[in-house]
Design a protein around this motif. Structure first.
Motif, mmCIF file in Angstrom:
data_model
loop_
_atom_site.group_PDB
_atom_site.id
_atom_site.type_symbol
_atom_site.label_atom_id
_atom_site.label_comp_id
_atom_site.label_asym_id
_atom_site.label_seq_id
_atom_site.Cartn_x
_atom_site.Cartn_y
_atom_site.Cartn_z
ATOM 1 N N ASN A 95 -55.863 27.539 -51.956
ATOM 2 C CA ASN A 95 -54.834 27.692 -50.925
ATOM 3 C C ASN A 95 -53.742 28.694 -51.259
ATOM 4 O O ASN A 95 -52.695 28.691 -50.621
ATOM 5 C CB ASN A 95 -54.204 26.336 -50.579
ATOM 6 N N VAL A 96 -53.987 29.564 -52.225
ATOM 7 C CA VAL A 96 -52.950 30.541 -52.558
ATOM 8 C C VAL A 96 -52.722 31.514 -51.394
ATOM 9 O O VAL A 96 -51.648 32.114 -51.281
ATOM 10 C CB VAL A 96 -53.314 31.283 -53.864
ATOM 11 N N GLU A 97 -53.711 31.648 -50.519
ATOM 12 C CA GLU A 97 -53.568 32.522 -49.363
ATOM 13 C C GLU A 97 -53.120 31.770 -48.113
ATOM 14 O O GLU A 97 -52.956 32.378 -47.051
ATOM 15 C CB GLU A 97 -54.886 33.243 -49.092
ATOM 16 N N ALA A 98 -52.932 30.466 -48.240
ATOM 17 C CA ALA A 98 -52.533 29.642 -47.094
ATOM 18 C C ALA A 98 -51.104 29.156 -47.269
ATOM 19 O O ALA A 98 -50.796 27.975 -47.094
ATOM 20 C CB ALA A 98 -53.481 28.454 -46.944
ATOM 21 N N ALA A 99 -50.211 30.068 -47.610
ATOM 22 C CA ALA A 99 -48.841 29.699 -47.969
ATOM 23 C C ALA A 99 -47.888 29.640 -46.782
ATOM 24 O O ALA A 99 -46.716 29.304 -46.951
ATOM 25 C CB ALA A 99 -48.296 30.688 -49.003
ATOM 26 N N ASP A 100 -48.380 29.943 -45.585
ATOM 27 C CA ASP A 100 -47.538 29.914 -44.386
ATOM 28 C C ASP A 100 -48.289 29.145 -43.306
ATOM 29 O O ASP A 100 -49.321 29.603 -42.802
ATOM 30 C CB ASP A 100 -47.234 31.333 -43.917
ATOM 31 N N ILE A 101 -47.800 27.944 -42.949
ATOM 32 C CA ILE A 101 -48.449 27.138 -41.923
ATOM 33 C C ILE A 101 -47.523 26.930 -40.722
ATOM 34 O O ILE A 101 -47.637 25.946 -39.996
ATOM 35 C CB ILE A 101 -48.912 25.777 -42.485
#
Length: 294
Positions: A95-101
């Motif tokens: 999830n290092v690329e999923a830091a903005d939800i």
């Protein structure tokens, strides 16, 4: 037998979970003196530990990167850059690329003022869970005598549903902290439905929940049924950079519409046993990611 044991040990991994320095990944002990947690990942990690993997929770950043695989698990809508930088230095990090939800990044139901939508609408916080996680971290930081990590965040009240765009207060579209979405739950004779897809690597579960409430929550439902995951959501998951998490979506006019994406999904207290029962399957997905990282 020694060869078998050696092979098993070679498959064991050192796993580190990166949380905010003031997060409470581990909760209080239950009546049986077992450690608990409000997060689904806890059940997966417990199963991995039972299988022999080494598990460590890292609160805040460190100079150490001594792990085979990491999980970026900062419970905030936008993970601070310092945590993303730290996580990126591990050999492999989920999830290092999923830091903005934020809703503006993930929602497929967003509306602009002049879109011409004729149906009901819902006004939400742009933040995950109405900014409650950020407010919690702010309080914890203040108690520790440190600056608030999210100084501009304020917790919003419950979401508001309006029958038409024209019923919304005039300033809503001008506010950065709010978003307006089409209100498009799946209508059933006995209520409203939404779909929840939980995944870890290539292992997953996806259910359609029916609730008497217009805002469908898994913990307040009258029935559920397994459903398939639409291919367009799989493509969107890859685009958003999710290795692990939960997507909330509906199927509207034959098309899957993502409403919410969560990189730190919780485990509702009422469904704790149900979520724990599925942890082994998701742990299989985690182990597949470990093998992939090697």
């Amino acid at each position: 037998m020694e060869l078998d044991n050696h092979a098993k040990r070679s498959m064991m991994a050192r796993v580190v979970v990166i949380t905010h320095e003031h997060d409470k990944f581990l909760g209080k002990r239950d009546s049986f003196l077992r450690m608990t947690s409000p997060y689904l990942l806890f059940d997966i990690l417990s199963e991995l530990k039972r299988r022999g993997h080494s598990i460590r929770v890292q609160q805040g950043v460190s100079h150490s990167h001594a792990a085979d695989i990491a999980v970026l698990h900062v419970d905030a809508t936008v993970t601070p850059e310092v945590y993303v930088d730290y996580a990126s230095r591990f050999p492999f990090c989920l999830n290092v690329e999923a830091a903005d939800i934020s809703k503006r990044r993930v929602s497929g139901a967003l509306l602009k003022k002049d879109d011409g939508w004729q149906g009901p609408v819902i006004v939400k916080s742009n933040l995950n869970n109405r900014g409650i996680p950020e407010a919690f971290l702010n309080r914890q930081s203040e108690r520790a005598g440190k600056p608030r990590p999210f100084p501009d965040v304020s917790t919003l009240e419950a979401y508001d549903i309006y029958e038409a765009v024209g019923d919304i207060p005039d300033d809503v579209f001008d506010r950065d902290d709010l978003v307006v979405e089409k209100f498009i739950p799946e209508i059933e004779p006995d209520g409203f439905a939404a779909r929840f897809w939980v995944f870890c690597g290539d292992h997953e579960r996806c259910f359609r929940y029916v609730s008497p409430n217009r805002l469908v929550k898994a913990s307040e439902t009258i029935r559920r049924e397994p459903v398939t995951v639409p291919q367009e959501l799989r493509a969107l998951r890859q685009e958003l950079g999710f290795d692990y998490g939960k997507f909330d979506f509906v199927v509207h006019e034959g098309r899957a519409v993502l409403l919410d994406a969560n990189n730190t999904p919780g485990r509702p207290r009422k469904l704790a046993k149900t979520f724990a029962a599925g942890a082994s399957h998701l742990a299989d997905g985690f182990e597949a990611l470990i093998r992939q990282s090697r």
